[in-house]
Structures are given as structure tokens and as C-alpha cells.
Design an enzyme around this catalytic site. Structure first.
Site, PDB file in Angstrom:
ATOM      1  N   SER A  58       6.855  14.757  38.195  1.00  0.00           N
ATOM      2  CA  SER A  58       7.179  15.921  39.350  1.00  0.00           C
ATOM      3  C   SER A  58       6.138  16.717  40.230  1.00  0.00           C
ATOM      4  CB  SER A  58       8.626  16.988  38.266  1.00  0.00           C
ATOM      5  OG  SER A  58       8.043  17.911  38.720  1.00  0.00           O
ATOM      6  N   GLY A  59       7.087  16.438  41.247  1.00  0.00           N
ATOM      7  CA  GLY A  59       6.122  17.554  42.234  1.00  0.00           C
ATOM      8  C   GLY A  59       6.129  19.262  41.845  1.00  0.00           C
ATOM      9  N   LEU A  60       7.702  19.296  41.236  1.00  0.00           N
ATOM     10  CA  LEU A  60       8.031  20.539  41.062  1.00  0.00           C
ATOM     11  C   LEU A  60       7.109  21.054  39.809  1.00  0.00           C
ATOM     12  CD1 LEU A  60       9.889  23.012  41.488  1.00  0.00           C
ATOM     13  CD2 LEU A  60      11.102  22.189  39.678  1.00  0.00           C
ATOM     14  N   ASP A  70       6.705  24.580  45.179  1.00  0.00           N
ATOM     15  CA  ASP A  70       6.708  23.492  45.436  1.00  0.00           C
ATOM     16  C   ASP A  70       6.924  22.521  46.840  1.00  0.00           C
ATOM     17  OD1 ASP A  70       7.593  20.230  44.909  1.00  0.00           O
ATOM     18  OD2 ASP A  70       9.453  20.812  44.226  1.00  0.00           O
ATOM     19  N   ASP A  97       5.326  11.438  41.603  1.00  0.00           N
ATOM     20  CA  ASP A  97       6.648  12.267  42.680  1.00  0.00           C
ATOM     21  C   ASP A  97       6.092  12.930  44.241  1.00  0.00           C
ATOM     22  OD1 ASP A  97       8.053  14.300  44.270  1.00  0.00           O
ATOM     23  OD2 ASP A  97       8.634  15.288  43.156  1.00  0.00           O
ATOM     24  N   ASP A  99       6.289  13.488  47.188  1.00  0.00           N
ATOM     25  CA  ASP A  99       6.883  13.950  48.156  1.00  0.00           C
ATOM     26  C   ASP A  99       7.658  13.271  49.214  1.00  0.00           C
ATOM     27  OD1 ASP A  99       7.432  16.446  46.751  1.00  0.00           O
ATOM     28  OD2 ASP A  99       5.583  16.781  46.740  1.00  0.00           O
ATOM     29  N   GLU A 126      10.768  10.762  49.472  1.00  0.00           N
ATOM     30  CA  GLU A 126      11.609  10.805  50.033  1.00  0.00           C
ATOM     31  C   GLU A 126      11.394  10.826  51.088  1.00  0.00           C
ATOM     32  OE1 GLU A 126       9.971  14.513  47.754  1.00  0.00           O
ATOM     33  OE2 GLU A 126      10.663  15.734  48.969  1.00  0.00           O
ATOM     34  N   LYS A 132       7.040  19.807  52.665  1.00  0.00           N
ATOM     35  CA  LYS A 132       8.422  19.194  52.005  1.00  0.00           C
ATOM     36  C   LYS A 132       8.548  20.375  51.788  1.00  0.00           C
ATOM     37  CE  LYS A 132       9.430  19.054  48.042  1.00  0.00           C
ATOM     38  NZ  LYS A 132       9.616  18.104  46.738  1.00  0.00           N
ATOM     39  N   ASN A 134      11.116  21.820  48.229  1.00  0.00           N
ATOM     40  CA  ASN A 134      12.228  21.206  46.968  1.00  0.00           C
ATOM     41  C   ASN A 134      14.283  21.314  47.367  1.00  0.00           C
ATOM     42  OD1 ASN A 134      14.273  22.180  44.510  1.00  0.00           O
ATOM     43  ND2 ASN A 134      12.064  21.296  43.682  1.00  0.00           N
ATOM     44  N   SER A 135      13.766  20.313  47.118  1.00  0.00           N
ATOM     45  CA  SER A 135      15.604  19.814  47.579  1.00  0.00           C
ATOM     46  C   SER A 135      16.198  21.468  46.573  1.00  0.00           C
ATOM     47  CB  SER A 135      16.510  18.804  46.631  1.00  0.00           C
ATOM     48  OG  SER A 135      15.036  17.643  46.690  1.00  0.00           O
ATOM     49  N   ARG A 170      14.286   7.670  48.485  1.00  0.00           N
ATOM     50  CA  ARG A 170      14.352   8.605  47.980  1.00  0.00           C
ATOM     51  C   ARG A 170      15.039   9.310  48.929  1.00  0.00           C
ATOM     52  NH1 ARG A 170      12.379  14.273  44.505  1.00  0.00           N
ATOM     53  NH2 ARG A 170      13.893  15.690  45.943  1.00  0.00           N
ATOM     54  N   HIS A 201      19.940  11.310  45.375  1.00  0.00           N
ATOM     55  CA  HIS A 201      19.709  12.833  45.470  1.00  0.00           C
ATOM     56  C   HIS A 201      21.019  13.282  45.050  1.00  0.00           C
ATOM     57  CE1 HIS A 201      17.601  15.611  42.636  1.00  0.00           C
ATOM     58  NE2 HIS A 201      16.873  15.797  43.445  1.00  0.00           N
TER      59      HIS A 201
HETATM   60  C1  SPV Z   1      10.660  16.711  41.169  1.00  0.00           C
HETATM   61  O1  SPV Z   1      10.913  17.114  39.984  1.00  0.00           O
HETATM   62  O2  SPV Z   1       8.917  17.802  41.852  1.00  0.00           O
HETATM   63  C2  SPV Z   1      11.632  16.420  41.861  1.00  0.00           C
HETATM   64  C3  SPV Z   1      12.965  16.374  41.606  1.00  0.00           C
HETATM   65  O3  SPV Z   1      11.645  16.378  43.171  1.00  0.00           O
HETATM   66  S1  SPV Z   1      13.777  17.400  41.848  1.00  0.00           S
HETATM   67  O4  SPV Z   1      13.472  19.164  41.681  1.00  0.00           O
HETATM   68  O5  SPV Z   1      15.480  18.142  41.360  1.00  0.00           O
HETATM   69  O6  SPV Z   1      13.937  17.711  43.777  1.00  0.00           O
HETATM   70 MG    MG Z   2       9.739  16.638  43.671  1.00  0.00          MG
END
Ligand code: SPV
Ligand code: MG
Length: 545
Positions: A58-60, A70, A97, A99, A126, A132, A134-135, A170, A201
Site C-alpha cells: 500500500s502506498g498509504l 500519501d 500500489d 499510484d 490510478e 497524487k 490519497n483518495s 484503477r 474504487h
Molecule cells: C493505498 O492503500 O495506498 C490505496 C488504497 O491506494 S486507498 O488508500 O484506499 O486509496
Molecule cells: Mg494508494
């Protein structure tokens, strides 16, 4: 190219063996698969230990574990370094991930090549713009142009070095407030551009967007979801909807934050570790997780065998020649320049790597504390001799052993040379002392010191209590036995005991018996040692260095 670990590791789904192929199989073939977030080598191991089939890098979570946001604050090569640790730490396939791909199509090409080199199974890109966000932050984040993003996908597919490497595209269309039609349009375009799967997502509290998408997608290619926000939806709903892969996206980093905060607070408040001991993983568990047993096994295979040498120090007698100095202590505890004689001896043994020392006590035994040594007691010391004292340590007479009197001091080189002996039994003899010293320690041998260098082998003991004219020197009370020599010595002790000769025998008598059946090598020295029998010896010992 798949690495060796990829080729060898084959578990989870049967058939494909490489990690990329296993991720591909999770995406392409039922049943619904689950992968779990990891952000480090350690968390990757924990995911594998829990039985998951794959890892979401996971990027986060990787950013957070580095103390970063993130927002692409960690450079892509810094992320790559973390991925390398994760890849090395586990046999599981890793979906990274990626990104936005860290830029345009060109950055994606280089990223995909480098991921392949590290045994990564796939990357998720994505449709947003570098850097980026975070979503789950803010609303209506701008999306990438579809054609431009499709170029990133094609560039990635053209750059993969393993045919089974997967690119998951994504779409953030629903999260960014676009319509279901836009999400479907984008998904279709990415599929057409060559994406192996689409991650749809959603940040709704329920799975309605996902099930709505699935109803219209018609299984055109595998669909991946991240149910962080619709966490209460049962997995069965995803199965029914025809989802291929579920990503549990950030729960290990979140769990670790909870545990770390709790532990830090308890320790800070109580100023003690008592409050957390038992609640935290043991250090032993860390060793197990990081595979220390494998390192131990490898060390046995690759490191030269370490030599383990014991010593048995015979220190049971009072030493009548020292008068009042031994009124309350045995001879070996008499002070020589601020330290007991025994401690000087132990120091020399230790300097030569002989740290496993057994001392046979007798007279005033409590004056010899068991600090750092093993003690064995000859409680019949008054009525028995040295052989009986040695017999008390018989259970410890195994393997290579030095046997020495407790009242002897010698220069370190003498012990170093003795330890080089390849004979099964070797005694140290001072060739300068043929007429002086204790008559019982005068020995005769097959050759004298001077001629030793011209012989094929070492001088061998032929007799004890030799007359001065026949004596080749004086045994200094120091000997070495190999593991086989220790067995021979133990046999000789047992035989003397059976014959009723053990109790009164001294060590020269034992050596004589041994030399009748086995070779006892003589290692000659001249000087640089002393034993303490008299007050004059004691005075000399105080000047000995
Ligand atoms: C991550 O885990 O970094 C993701 C998933 O991209 S989310 O945080 O849900 O976007
Ligand atoms: Mg991410």
C-alpha cells in the site's frame, strides 16, 4: 525475470509457480481471492504467516510507516527499496500500489522494469495526476485524461519482463464524483489498452457503487476492489457480484499504530516495562519471525567448527608447605599480587579460549566460590590423592580437556603451544629441571629436549620418578587430552578404581599407567612456570609475570 524463489515457491493455488503467475491466477480464476496490506519486510512476513495468498504494498501504509504523507513524498526509488525488503522477506506475490506511475508513460516504463527486477508480481496504476493525493482526502480530485492514462498502461505492458506480470488499472471516477457511465467508460478504455484487471474504487459506506458497476460490467475482465469504506459488507456479496480480488488495504499499519501508541503510553505513564511485558511480542518471537534458526543451521554448514575446550583444575589440597597462609583457605586461593593464585590461572586459561572450567575443591571448599566456574567437591580430599580428585570430575571429562593443578602458574605461550598438540595425551615437561623439583614429577622420555627437533614425532613418556641421570625433565602439572585422550584417561581411572589403586594415586601414577598402553606425548619447555609448594615459591610467584 522470475527469480529462484519464484520458481521454487509453489503454494496456494496449484499449477503456476512464479509469483507473477500466482497473482495472475488470483485475478483470472475463481474463487474470490484476498490480499492483505504490508508496508515492510516484517509486515510482509506477518501477512504470509496469516495464510494470505498475496500482499498489497500500500502506498498509504508505506508512506505512513516512513512518517510521510500519501502525496508521493517518498520518491519512487525509496518505495522500491521498501519493496525489495518486502519481496525478500516473503514468498508471496506482491501487487504494488504504483499510484499514478510517478509521472507519465516514461516513468511507468522504468517503474515496471525495476519492479520486475525485484520479483514484484504486478502494479496498480490510478487514473490521477502526479503528485497524487490519497483518495479519501478532499473531493473531486482531478482525473487523468483517458487517452494519456491508456498510454501509461500500454507503456507498462510493453515494459514488463515477465509475461505473467499484471497491470491493474484503477479508476477513481466514482470517488471523484463522476457518474457510473464515466466509470464504465474509463474501465473499458483501460481494459482495451491492455490492463489485466480493473480496480474500481468507491468511498461509499455501502457496496452499492461496486455492485452497480458489476451489474453493468459483464465480466469483461477481472475486477479488484478495496472495501476500506464499505467494511461491513460481507465477502459473500463480493463473491455474488463476481469480484475477483479483494484488497484489505491498510489494516496492518493501522493495527500497529494502535499497538505502538498503547505500549508507548503505558511505559511513559508507569515508568516501567512491567505494564507491557506479556502484552507485547517476545524478543524470541522476533528471532523466530526473522528466521534466526535458518541462520544457525547455515552457520553450522558454512562456518569452521568452533573448538570447545574444557579445563579441570585440581585444587583440593591444603598445601601444607605454606603454613599459616593456608589456615583458612586452600593453596589455590592464596593471594598473589592482589589476586588468588587460582584467578591468575583462570585468567591464563581464559586468554587461550578455555572458559569452561571445573575446579575440584576439597580443603576449605567454601573459600572457592562457584563464580563463573563449575565446582566439584572431593570431600575425601584428606584421605585421597590427585587421581581421586580427577575422578570426582569424571562426568565432565569429555571432549578436549586441559588438566592442571590449581597451584601452577605458567606463561600463556606454554598453554598456546600445548593446545596445538595433535597427540591424544600430552604433558608439559620442563627439560631444565632434571635434578630439582619434586622427584615424583621427574619423567623419562624417548628423547630429550635437544634432540626433539630431529625426531619424526614428539618425545613419548617412558617413566616417572626418574633418577636425575635418567630424567628428561619435570612434569609441570599441566596436560592436554583430545576427545579420544579423555576417553583413555577415563578408562584408566576406571581400571585403577576397579583395582583399588585409585584413592592413593597421584597424577604421575595415572600417567605412568596410561603410558604403558598408550602414547603420552611430552611437550618440552624450559622455565617460564612455577608451582607454589613453599613460602619461597609463594614469594617467587609474586614476582612472576
Ligand atoms: C493505498 O492503500 O495506498 C490505496 C488504497 O491506494 S486507498 O488508500 O484506499 O486509496
Ligand atoms: Mg494508494
Amino acid at each position: 525475470m522470475p527469480n529462484d524463489m519464484d520458481r521454487l515457491a509453489s503454494f496456494g493455488r496449484s499449477g503456476p509457480v512464479s509469483r507473477a503467475a500466482r497473482l495472475r491466477s488470483m485475478l483470472m480464476t475463481p474463487p474470490l481471492a484476498f490480499i492483505m496490506e504490508a508496508h515492510s519486510g516484517l509486515s510482509a512476513k506477518i501477512v504470509e504467516e496469516a495464510g494470505f495468498e498475496g500482499i498489497w504494498a500500500s502506498g498509504l501504509s508505506i508512506s505512513a510507516s516512513l512518517g510521510l504523507r500519501d502525496n508521493n513524498e517518498a520518491s519512487w526509488t525509496q518505495v522500491l527499496d521498501v519493496l525489495e525488503f518486502m519481496s525478500d522477506a516473503t514468498t508471496l506475490p506482491i501487487l504494488v500500489d504504483g499510484d499514478t506511475g510517478y509521472g507519465n508513460f516514461n516513468n511507468v516504463r522504468r517503474l515496471v522494469r525495476k519492479l520486475g527486477e525485484r520479483g514484484i508480481a504486478g502494479v496498480c496504476l490510478e487514473d490521477k495526476i502526479f503528485p497524487k493525493t490519497n483518495s479519501f482526502l478532499g473531493e473531486r480530485q482531478p482525473l487523468a485524461d483517458v487517452a494519456e492514462f491508456c498510454g501509461r498502461i500500454r507503456a507498462g505492458k510493453d515494459s514488463q519482463t515477465d509475461a505473467d506480470f499484471s497491470i491493474v488499472a484503477r479508476t477513481e471516477a466514482l470517488i471523484s464524483g463522476h457518474s457510473m457511465d464515466e466509470a464504465l467508460r474509463r474501465a473499458e478504455a483501460y481494459h482495451e489498452a491492455g490492463a489485466d484487471a480493473i480496480l474500481v474504487h468507491s468511498k461509499r459506506k455501502d457496496a452499492s457503487e461496486i455492485t452497480g458497476f458489476m451489474a453493468r460490467w459483464d465480466q469483461r475482465c477481472p475486477i479488484v476492489i478495496v472495501p476500506t469504506m464499505y467494511y461491513s459488507t460481507p465477502a459473500e456479496t463480493f463473491r455474488q457480484a463476481g469480484i475477483s480480488l479483494v484488497i484489505w488495504a491498510n489494516h496492518l499499519v493501522r493495527a500497529s499504530i494502535t499497538a505502538m501508541r498503547d505500549t508507548a503510553q503505558r511505559i511513559a505513564e508507569s515508568e516501567s516495562l512491567l505494564a507491557v511485558e506479556g502484552r507485547v511480542t517476545s524478543v524470541r518471537e522476533i528471532f523466530a519471525l526473522t528466521g534466526n534458526d535458518e541462520l544457525e543451521a547455515a552457520s553450522l554448514r558454512y562456518l569452521p567448527a568452533t573448538r570447545s575446550i574444557r579445563a579441570i583444575v585440581l585444587a583440593a589440597s591444603r598445601g601444607a608447605g605454606l603454613g599459616a597462609a593456608t589456615a583458612t583457605m586452600p593453596k589455590c586461593m592464596v593471594d598473589v599480587r592482589g589476586k588468588p593464585l587460582l584467578h591468575q590461572l583462570l585468567g591464563t586459561l581464559d586468554e587461550c579460549g578455555v572458559a569452561d572450567v571445573t575446579v575440584v575443591r576439597g580443603y576449605c571448599k567454601d573459600a572457592i566460590p562457584a563464580n563463573g566456574i563449575t565446582v566439584v567437591d572431593n570431600d575425601s580430599y584428606a584421605d585421597t590423592g590427585e587421581a581421586a580428585s580427577l575422578a570426582c570430575a569424571l562426568p565432565l571429562l569429555t571432549g578436549e580437556t586441559i588438566i592442571v593443578y590449581g597451584d601452577v602458574l605458567f606463561r600463556r605461550y606454554i598453554l598456546e603451544e600445548l593446545l596445538d598438540s595433535t597427540a591424544d595425551i600430552t604433558i608439559v615437561v620442563d627439560s631444565a629441571r632434571t635434578a630439582t623439583g619434586n622427584p615424583r614429577d621427574r619423567v623419562s622420555a624417548t628423547s630429550r629436549n635437544a634432540s626433539q627437533y630431529h625426531d619424526d614425532g614428539p618425545a613419548l613418556l617412558t617413566g616417572i620418578e626418574a633418577a636425575p641421570a635418567d630424567a628428561c625433565g619435570e612434569w609441570i602439572g599441566l596436560m592436554h587430552v583430545s576427545a579420544r585422550g579423555a576417553l583413555l584417561l577415563a578408562d584408566a581411572i576406571a581400571a585403577m578404581r576397579a583395582e583399588g589403586l585409585l584413592d592413593r594415586a597421584d597424577l604421575p601414577a595415572l600417567l605412568q599407567r596410561l603410558s604403558a598402553h598408550h602414547q603420552v606425548a611430552v611437550h618440552y619447555i624450559t622455565g617460564h612456570w612455577l608451582d607454589v609448594d613453599t613460602l619461597a615459591d609463594l614469594a617467587e610467584a609474586r614476582n612472576f609475570s
